[in-house]
Design a protein around this motif. Structure first.
Motif, PDB file in Angstrom:
ATOM      1  N   ALA A  10       0.730  -1.302   0.014  1.00 57.81           N
ATOM      2  CA  ALA A  10      -0.069  -0.089   0.002  1.00 57.81           C
ATOM      3  C   ALA A  10       0.907   1.232  -0.032  1.00 57.81           C
ATOM      4  O   ALA A  10       0.340   2.227  -0.613  1.00 57.81           O
ATOM      5  N   LEU A  11       2.056   1.350   0.509  1.00 54.32           N
ATOM      6  CA  LEU A  11       2.857   2.486   0.719  1.00 54.32           C
ATOM      7  C   LEU A  11       3.600   2.429  -0.578  1.00 54.32           C
ATOM      8  O   LEU A  11       3.694   3.856  -1.031  1.00 54.32           O
ATOM      9  N   LEU A  12       3.796   1.431  -1.163  1.00 51.23           N
ATOM     10  CA  LEU A  12       4.287   1.494  -2.670  1.00 51.23           C
ATOM     11  C   LEU A  12       3.298   2.168  -3.663  1.00 51.23           C
ATOM     12  O   LEU A  12       3.468   3.032  -4.407  1.00 51.23           O
ATOM     13  N   ALA A  13       2.108   1.845  -3.298  1.00 51.28           N
ATOM     14  CA  ALA A  13       1.151   2.541  -4.091  1.00 51.28           C
ATOM     15  C   ALA A  13       0.829   3.675  -3.834  1.00 51.28           C
ATOM     16  O   ALA A  13       0.766   4.774  -4.845  1.00 51.28           O
ATOM     17  N   ARG A  64      -2.159  -4.714  -6.110  1.00 52.08           N
ATOM     18  CA  ARG A  64      -3.084  -4.379  -5.053  1.00 52.08           C
ATOM     19  C   ARG A  64      -2.677  -4.773  -3.664  1.00 52.08           C
ATOM     20  O   ARG A  64      -1.931  -5.997  -3.639  1.00 52.08           O
ATOM     21  N   ALA A  65      -2.883  -3.959  -2.705  1.00 51.63           N
ATOM     22  CA  ALA A  65      -2.541  -4.261  -1.333  1.00 51.63           C
ATOM     23  C   ALA A  65      -3.615  -5.121  -0.733  1.00 51.63           C
ATOM     24  O   ALA A  65      -4.202  -4.681  -0.032  1.00 51.63           O
ATOM     25  N   ASP A  66      -3.684  -6.437  -0.839  1.00 47.22           N
ATOM     26  CA  ASP A  66      -4.405  -7.506  -0.330  1.00 47.22           C
ATOM     27  C   ASP A  66      -3.732  -8.555   0.185  1.00 47.22           C
ATOM     28  O   ASP A  66      -2.317  -8.814  -0.157  1.00 47.22           O
ATOM     29  N   LYS A  67      -4.092  -9.618   0.963  1.00 47.39           N
ATOM     30  CA  LYS A  67      -3.361 -10.697   1.423  1.00 47.39           C
ATOM     31  C   LYS A  67      -2.783 -11.540   0.203  1.00 47.39           C
ATOM     32  O   LYS A  67      -1.876 -11.739   0.357  1.00 47.39           O
ATOM     33  N   LEU A  74      -9.988   3.915   0.476  1.00 46.99           N
ATOM     34  CA  LEU A  74      -8.840   4.792   1.228  1.00 46.99           C
ATOM     35  C   LEU A  74      -8.022   5.731   0.268  1.00 46.99           C
ATOM     36  O   LEU A  74      -7.848   6.893   0.467  1.00 46.99           O
ATOM     37  N   ALA A  75      -7.883   5.231  -0.732  1.00 48.99           N
ATOM     38  CA  ALA A  75      -7.002   5.967  -1.930  1.00 48.99           C
ATOM     39  C   ALA A  75      -7.755   6.924  -2.432  1.00 48.99           C
ATOM     40  O   ALA A  75      -7.315   8.038  -2.678  1.00 48.99           O
ATOM     41  N   ALA A  76      -9.150   6.909  -2.449  1.00 44.50           N
ATOM     42  CA  ALA A  76     -10.065   7.883  -3.209  1.00 44.50           C
ATOM     43  C   ALA A  76     -10.084   9.166  -1.993  1.00 44.50           C
ATOM     44  O   ALA A  76     -10.525  10.145  -2.544  1.00 44.50           O
ATOM     45  N   MET A  77      -9.763   8.712  -0.700  1.00 42.66           N
ATOM     46  CA  MET A  77      -9.814  10.036   0.155  1.00 42.66           C
ATOM     47  C   MET A  77      -8.361  10.916   0.171  1.00 42.66           C
ATOM     48  O   MET A  77      -8.186  11.830   0.711  1.00 42.66           O
ATOM     49  N   GLY A  78      -7.306  10.222  -0.627  1.00 38.46           N
ATOM     50  CA  GLY A  78      -6.205  11.000  -0.698  1.00 38.46           C
ATOM     51  C   GLY A  78      -5.050  10.109  -0.373  1.00 38.46           C
ATOM     52  O   GLY A  78      -5.025   9.313   0.302  1.00 38.46           O
ATOM     53  N   PRO A  79      -3.605  10.388  -1.158  1.00 39.48           N
ATOM     54  CA  PRO A  79      -2.754   9.440  -0.656  1.00 39.48           C
ATOM     55  C   PRO A  79      -2.263   9.706   0.952  1.00 39.48           C
ATOM     56  O   PRO A  79      -1.704   8.744   1.609  1.00 39.48           O
ATOM     57  N   THR A 138      -1.191   6.639   5.519  1.00 38.13           N
ATOM     58  CA  THR A 138      -1.345   6.623   7.077  1.00 38.13           C
ATOM     59  C   THR A 138      -1.762   5.182   7.542  1.00 38.13           C
ATOM     60  O   THR A 138      -1.356   4.550   8.506  1.00 38.13           O
ATOM     61  N   VAL A 139      -3.023   4.933   6.719  1.00 40.44           N
ATOM     62  CA  VAL A 139      -3.416   3.247   7.176  1.00 40.44           C
ATOM     63  C   VAL A 139      -2.596   2.291   6.751  1.00 40.44           C
ATOM     64  O   VAL A 139      -2.341   1.384   7.507  1.00 40.44           O
ATOM     65  N   ALA A 140      -1.872   2.480   5.897  1.00 35.45           N
ATOM     66  CA  ALA A 140      -0.759   1.390   5.078  1.00 35.45           C
ATOM     67  C   ALA A 140       0.227   1.433   6.008  1.00 35.45           C
ATOM     68  O   ALA A 140       0.893   0.241   6.525  1.00 35.45           O
ATOM     69  N   ALA A 141       0.879   2.635   6.820  1.00 34.23           N
ATOM     70  CA  ALA A 141       1.810   2.586   7.768  1.00 34.23           C
ATOM     71  C   ALA A 141       1.494   1.837   9.158  1.00 34.23           C
ATOM     72  O   ALA A 141       2.259   1.156   9.721  1.00 34.23           O
TER      73      ALA A 141
END
Length: 276
Positions: free
Chosen positions: A41-44, A53-56, A242-247, A252-255
Protein backbone atom coordinates in the motif's frame (compact mmCIF):
# COMPACT_ATOMS: atom_id res chain seq x y z
CA UNK A 1 26.16 -31.98 23.11
CA UNK A 2 25.79 -33.88 19.81
CA UNK A 3 23.92 -32.49 16.80
CA UNK A 4 21.21 -35.14 17.26
CA UNK A 5 20.73 -34.11 20.90
CA UNK A 6 20.46 -30.47 19.86
CA UNK A 7 17.73 -31.29 17.33
CA UNK A 8 15.82 -33.41 19.82
CA UNK A 9 15.91 -30.64 22.41
CA UNK A 10 14.26 -28.27 19.89
CA UNK A 11 11.34 -30.65 19.24
CA UNK A 12 8.27 -29.99 21.42
CA UNK A 13 8.04 -32.78 24.01
CA UNK A 14 4.37 -32.35 24.93
CA UNK A 15 1.09 -31.48 23.23
CA UNK A 16 1.00 -28.15 25.06
CA UNK A 17 4.50 -27.13 23.97
CA UNK A 18 3.61 -28.16 20.43
CA UNK A 19 0.51 -25.94 20.46
CA UNK A 20 2.59 -23.05 21.82
CA UNK A 21 5.08 -23.48 19.00
CA UNK A 22 2.29 -23.54 16.40
CA UNK A 23 0.75 -20.41 17.93
CA UNK A 24 4.04 -18.53 17.71
CA UNK A 25 4.51 -19.61 14.09
CA UNK A 26 0.98 -18.37 13.42
CA UNK A 27 1.64 -14.94 14.90
CA UNK A 28 4.81 -14.68 12.83
CA UNK A 29 3.02 -15.69 9.61
CA UNK A 30 0.27 -13.12 10.14
CA UNK A 31 2.91 -10.52 10.94
CA UNK A 32 4.69 -11.15 7.64
CA UNK A 33 1.43 -10.99 5.66
CA UNK A 34 0.32 -7.69 7.19
CA UNK A 35 3.80 -6.25 6.88
CA UNK A 36 3.80 -7.02 3.16
CA UNK A 37 0.27 -5.65 2.73
CA UNK A 38 1.29 -2.39 4.35
CA UNK A 39 4.43 -2.13 2.24
CA UNK A 40 2.44 -2.76 -0.96
CA UNK A 41 0.00 0.00 0.00
CA UNK A 42 2.87 2.39 0.76
CA UNK A 43 4.39 1.59 -2.63
CA UNK A 44 1.03 2.38 -4.23
CA UNK A 45 1.05 5.79 -2.51
CA UNK A 46 4.49 6.56 -3.93
CA UNK A 47 3.61 5.22 -7.37
CA UNK A 48 6.20 2.42 -7.15
CA UNK A 49 3.75 -0.43 -6.80
CA UNK A 50 3.44 -1.25 -10.54
CA UNK A 51 -0.32 -1.53 -10.12
CA UNK A 52 -0.12 -4.23 -7.45
CA UNK A 53 -3.12 -4.38 -5.13
CA UNK A 54 -2.54 -4.27 -1.39
CA UNK A 55 -4.38 -7.39 -0.27
CA UNK A 56 -3.39 -10.66 1.38
CA UNK A 57 -3.28 -12.71 -1.82
CA UNK A 58 -1.17 -10.10 -3.59
CA UNK A 59 1.25 -10.27 -0.64
CA UNK A 60 1.46 -14.05 -1.16
CA UNK A 61 2.29 -13.56 -4.84
CA UNK A 62 5.10 -11.15 -3.98
CA UNK A 63 6.55 -13.70 -1.59
CA UNK A 64 6.58 -16.19 -4.44
CA UNK A 65 8.79 -13.86 -6.50
CA UNK A 66 11.52 -13.83 -3.83
CA UNK A 67 14.46 -16.27 -3.83
CA UNK A 68 13.21 -19.58 -2.41
CA UNK A 69 9.74 -18.03 -2.60
CA UNK A 70 7.93 -21.37 -2.64
CA UNK A 71 9.71 -22.39 0.54
CA UNK A 72 8.69 -19.10 2.18
CA UNK A 73 5.10 -19.64 1.06
CA UNK A 74 5.16 -23.13 2.51
CA UNK A 75 6.35 -21.72 5.83
CA UNK A 76 3.61 -19.06 5.75
CA UNK A 77 0.98 -21.73 5.01
CA UNK A 78 2.30 -23.86 7.87
CA UNK A 79 2.38 -20.84 10.16
CA UNK A 80 -1.22 -19.95 9.33
CA UNK A 81 -2.18 -23.54 10.05
CA UNK A 82 -0.55 -23.07 13.45
CA UNK A 83 -2.64 -19.97 14.04
CA UNK A 84 -5.81 -21.88 13.12
CA UNK A 85 -4.89 -24.66 15.56
CA UNK A 86 -4.24 -22.11 18.30
CA UNK A 87 -7.56 -20.35 17.76
CA UNK A 88 -9.50 -23.61 17.87
CA UNK A 89 -7.56 -24.59 20.99
CA UNK A 90 -8.67 -21.34 22.60
CA UNK A 91 -12.28 -22.06 21.62
CA UNK A 92 -12.40 -25.73 22.64
CA UNK A 93 -10.23 -25.70 25.77
CA UNK A 94 -11.39 -22.27 26.92
CA UNK A 95 -7.83 -21.13 27.49
CA UNK A 96 -9.04 -17.57 28.15
CA UNK A 97 -11.50 -18.73 30.85
CA UNK A 98 -14.53 -17.21 29.16
CA UNK A 99 -16.87 -19.81 30.66
CA UNK A 100 -19.98 -21.58 29.37
CA UNK A 101 -22.59 -18.85 29.60
CA UNK A 102 -23.95 -17.14 26.48
CA UNK A 103 -21.32 -14.39 26.49
CA UNK A 104 -18.51 -16.88 27.01
CA UNK A 105 -19.73 -19.16 24.22
CA UNK A 106 -19.94 -16.22 21.82
CA UNK A 107 -16.37 -15.19 22.66
CA UNK A 108 -15.12 -18.73 22.20
CA UNK A 109 -16.93 -19.05 18.89
CA UNK A 110 -15.25 -15.82 17.82
CA UNK A 111 -11.86 -17.49 18.36
CA UNK A 112 -12.89 -20.36 16.08
CA UNK A 113 -14.22 -17.86 13.56
CA UNK A 114 -10.89 -16.05 13.57
CA UNK A 115 -9.18 -19.35 12.80
CA UNK A 116 -11.59 -20.11 9.96
CA UNK A 117 -11.03 -16.62 8.56
CA UNK A 118 -7.39 -17.49 7.86
CA UNK A 119 -8.07 -20.99 6.53
CA UNK A 120 -8.69 -19.73 2.99
CA UNK A 121 -5.43 -17.77 3.02
CA UNK A 122 -3.56 -20.81 4.35
CA UNK A 123 -4.93 -22.93 1.49
CA UNK A 124 -4.07 -20.22 -1.02
CA UNK A 125 -0.48 -19.98 0.23
CA UNK A 126 -0.19 -23.77 0.23
CA UNK A 127 -1.38 -24.05 -3.38
CA UNK A 128 1.07 -21.36 -4.49
CA UNK A 129 3.89 -23.15 -2.69
CA UNK A 130 3.10 -26.54 -4.21
CA UNK A 131 1.89 -25.66 -7.69
CA UNK A 132 3.22 -22.11 -8.24
CA UNK A 133 -0.34 -21.06 -8.97
CA UNK A 134 -3.69 -20.87 -7.24
CA UNK A 135 -7.15 -21.64 -8.55
CA UNK A 136 -8.78 -18.69 -10.32
CA UNK A 137 -12.12 -18.72 -8.63
CA UNK A 138 -12.86 -15.00 -8.89
CA UNK A 139 -13.80 -13.06 -5.83
CA UNK A 140 -14.71 -15.70 -3.24
CA UNK A 141 -16.42 -13.16 -0.98
CA UNK A 142 -18.63 -11.95 -3.79
CA UNK A 143 -19.48 -15.51 -4.88
CA UNK A 144 -20.48 -16.47 -1.34
CA UNK A 145 -22.46 -13.26 -0.91
CA UNK A 146 -24.33 -13.91 -4.17
CA UNK A 147 -25.38 -17.33 -2.85
CA UNK A 148 -26.55 -15.90 0.48
CA UNK A 149 -28.49 -13.13 -1.27
CA UNK A 150 -30.41 -15.86 -3.09
CA UNK A 151 -31.74 -17.22 0.23
CA UNK A 152 -34.99 -15.97 1.78
CA UNK A 153 -33.96 -13.01 3.93
CA UNK A 154 -30.42 -13.28 2.60
CA UNK A 155 -30.07 -9.53 2.21
CA UNK A 156 -30.81 -9.03 5.89
CA UNK A 157 -28.32 -11.74 6.82
CA UNK A 158 -25.59 -9.97 4.84
CA UNK A 159 -26.45 -6.69 6.58
CA UNK A 160 -26.18 -8.40 9.98
CA UNK A 161 -22.81 -9.91 9.04
CA UNK A 162 -21.64 -6.47 7.92
CA UNK A 163 -22.73 -4.93 11.21
CA UNK A 164 -20.92 -7.69 13.12
CA UNK A 165 -17.74 -6.97 11.15
CA UNK A 166 -18.12 -3.25 11.91
CA UNK A 167 -18.58 -4.16 15.58
CA UNK A 168 -15.37 -6.20 15.50
CA UNK A 169 -13.62 -3.25 13.83
CA UNK A 170 -14.76 -0.92 16.61
CA UNK A 171 -13.52 -3.46 19.15
CA UNK A 172 -10.09 -3.44 17.47
CA UNK A 173 -9.89 0.32 17.97
CA UNK A 174 -11.13 -0.10 21.54
CA UNK A 175 -8.40 -2.66 22.18
CA UNK A 176 -5.87 -0.21 20.79
CA UNK A 177 -6.75 2.66 23.10
CA UNK A 178 -7.69 0.66 26.18
CA UNK A 179 -4.36 -1.15 26.01
CA UNK A 180 -6.04 -4.58 26.18
CA UNK A 181 -3.81 -5.89 23.39
CA UNK A 182 -0.86 -5.68 25.80
CA UNK A 183 -1.96 -8.78 27.71
CA UNK A 184 -0.97 -10.97 24.74
CA UNK A 185 2.66 -9.80 24.69
CA UNK A 186 5.19 -10.47 27.44
CA UNK A 187 6.80 -7.05 27.11
CA UNK A 188 8.39 -7.35 30.57
CA UNK A 189 11.29 -9.15 28.88
CA UNK A 190 12.09 -5.94 26.97
CA UNK A 191 13.86 -2.79 28.23
CA UNK A 192 11.47 -0.03 29.37
CA UNK A 193 12.21 2.14 26.31
CA UNK A 194 11.36 -0.73 23.96
CA UNK A 195 8.20 -1.55 25.90
CA UNK A 196 6.82 1.89 25.07
CA UNK A 197 7.70 1.46 21.39
CA UNK A 198 5.93 -1.93 21.31
CA UNK A 199 2.88 -0.38 22.99
CA UNK A 200 2.65 2.52 20.54
CA UNK A 201 3.23 0.23 17.58
CA UNK A 202 0.39 -1.97 18.76
CA UNK A 203 -1.92 1.01 19.20
CA UNK A 204 -1.27 2.24 15.68
CA UNK A 205 -1.49 -1.25 14.22
CA UNK A 206 -4.77 -2.27 15.83
CA UNK A 207 -6.30 1.09 14.90
CA UNK A 208 -5.34 0.67 11.24
CA UNK A 209 -6.65 -2.90 11.20
CA UNK A 210 -9.91 -1.66 12.71
CA UNK A 211 -10.26 0.98 9.99
CA UNK A 212 -9.79 -1.58 7.20
CA UNK A 213 -12.19 -4.05 8.81
CA UNK A 214 -14.76 -1.28 9.29
CA UNK A 215 -14.65 -0.47 5.57
CA UNK A 216 -15.09 -4.16 4.67
CA UNK A 217 -18.09 -4.29 7.02
CA UNK A 218 -19.52 -1.18 5.32
CA UNK A 219 -19.18 -2.93 1.96
CA UNK A 220 -21.18 -5.88 3.32
CA UNK A 221 -23.94 -3.62 4.63
CA UNK A 222 -24.12 -1.92 1.25
CA UNK A 223 -24.30 -5.30 -0.49
CA UNK A 224 -27.24 -6.31 1.70
CA UNK A 225 -29.07 -3.02 1.26
CA UNK A 226 -28.61 -3.09 -2.51
CA UNK A 227 -29.01 -6.90 -2.84
CA UNK A 228 -25.88 -6.73 -4.97
CA UNK A 229 -22.93 -9.06 -4.37
CA UNK A 230 -20.66 -6.79 -6.42
CA UNK A 231 -20.73 -4.23 -3.60
CA UNK A 232 -18.70 -6.60 -1.38
CA UNK A 233 -15.02 -5.82 -1.15
CA UNK A 234 -11.92 -7.32 0.44
CA UNK A 235 -8.79 -5.63 1.74
CA UNK A 236 -7.80 -4.54 -1.76
CA UNK A 237 -11.09 -2.72 -2.29
CA UNK A 238 -10.78 -1.20 1.18
CA UNK A 239 -7.45 0.31 0.17
CA UNK A 240 -9.02 1.59 -3.08
CA UNK A 241 -11.69 3.24 -0.92
CA UNK A 242 -8.99 4.87 1.22
CA UNK A 243 -7.01 5.93 -1.85
CA UNK A 244 -10.06 7.90 -3.03
CA UNK A 245 -9.71 9.98 0.15
CA UNK A 246 -6.19 10.98 -0.79
CA UNK A 247 -2.64 9.64 -0.54
CA UNK A 248 -2.21 10.94 3.02
CA UNK A 249 -5.13 8.82 4.29
CA UNK A 250 -3.98 5.72 2.41
CA UNK A 251 -0.38 6.21 3.51
CA UNK A 252 -1.37 6.60 7.16
CA UNK A 253 -3.44 3.39 7.21
CA UNK A 254 -0.77 1.54 5.22
CA UNK A 255 1.88 2.54 7.75
CA UNK A 256 -0.51 1.35 10.45
CA UNK A 257 -0.72 -2.10 8.88
CA UNK A 258 3.07 -2.23 8.75
CA UNK A 259 2.97 -1.43 12.48
CA UNK A 260 0.45 -4.22 13.05
CA UNK A 261 2.71 -6.67 11.20
CA UNK A 262 5.67 -5.64 13.34
CA UNK A 263 3.59 -6.00 16.50
CA UNK A 264 2.57 -9.53 15.54
CA UNK A 265 6.22 -10.44 14.96
CA UNK A 266 7.01 -9.13 18.45
CA UNK A 267 4.11 -11.19 19.81
CA UNK A 268 5.55 -14.25 18.08
CA UNK A 269 8.82 -13.74 19.95
CA UNK A 270 7.32 -12.74 23.32
CA UNK A 271 3.87 -14.34 23.47
CA UNK A 272 1.58 -14.78 26.44
CA UNK A 273 -0.21 -18.09 25.91
CA UNK A 274 -2.66 -18.90 28.67
CA UNK A 275 -4.36 -22.13 29.60
CA UNK A 276 -1.95 -24.62 28.01
Amino acid sequence: MSAASTLLSAVPNSPSSGIKTMARLGFAAIGVVYLLMGVLALLAVTGLGDGARADKKEAMKHLQDLPAGNVLLGLIAFGLLGYIIWRFTQAIRDTESKGHDAKGIIRRLSYAGSGLFYSGLALYAGRLALYSRADKGGNTSQSLTAKVLGWPGGDWLIIVVGLVVIGIAIYQVYRAYSGKFQKDVNASRLPASQQNIVYRTGQVGFTARGVVMGIIGYFLVQAGQQSRAGAVGDTGEAFDFLAAMGPAVLGTVAAGLVAYGIHMLVQAKYPVLRGI
